[in-house]
Write a protein that holds these residues in place. Sequence first.
Motif, short mmCIF file in Angstrom:
data_model
loop_
_atom_site.label_atom_id
_atom_site.label_comp_id
_atom_site.label_asym_id
_atom_site.label_seq_id
_atom_site.Cartn_x
_atom_site.Cartn_y
_atom_site.Cartn_z
N VAL A 209 -6.45 -2.32 -1.48
CA VAL A 209 -5.07 -1.49 -0.95
C VAL A 209 -5.71 -0.45 -0.41
O VAL A 209 -5.16 -0.08 0.67
CB VAL A 209 -4.23 -1.11 -2.27
N VAL A 210 -6.81 0.52 -0.81
CA VAL A 210 -6.96 1.83 -0.26
C VAL A 210 -8.13 1.74 0.78
O VAL A 210 -8.56 2.67 1.30
CB VAL A 210 -7.44 2.69 -1.44
N SER B 5 0.83 -1.13 -0.14
CA SER B 5 0.03 -0.15 0.02
C SER B 5 1.03 1.39 0.11
O SER B 5 0.46 2.33 0.38
CB SER B 5 -1.05 0.02 1.12
N VAL C 65 0.29 2.78 -5.00
CA VAL C 65 -1.06 3.27 -5.13
C VAL C 65 -1.20 4.27 -6.35
O VAL C 65 -2.05 4.16 -7.12
CB VAL C 65 -1.72 4.15 -3.95
#
Length: 87
Positions: free
Chosen positions: A29-30, A3, A8
């Motif tokens: 990931v977010v 991450s 990203v």
Amino acid sequence: MSSSPTHVTQLLLAWSNGDRDALEDLLPVVYAELRRIAGRYLRHERPGHTLQPTALVHEAYVKLVDQRHAQWQNRAQFFGVNGHATS
């Protein structure tokens, strides 16, 4: 699953360039960061409200996947825009 800001940003750029699979990789990931943003926002809501951070994140997701012309530049821009999408 990485991450890092660089990872990203790479996923955002790939998605902006039409790679729909990048969105599938980006969301897990977010997700936690979007939930934190939503939680922070909801702490300032009136007492007794019924919204939950997860509901706001899911609403933001619907708005995200409907964007066809977003030109994401980096992680900071993405979280800034999506922080407003949850409000």
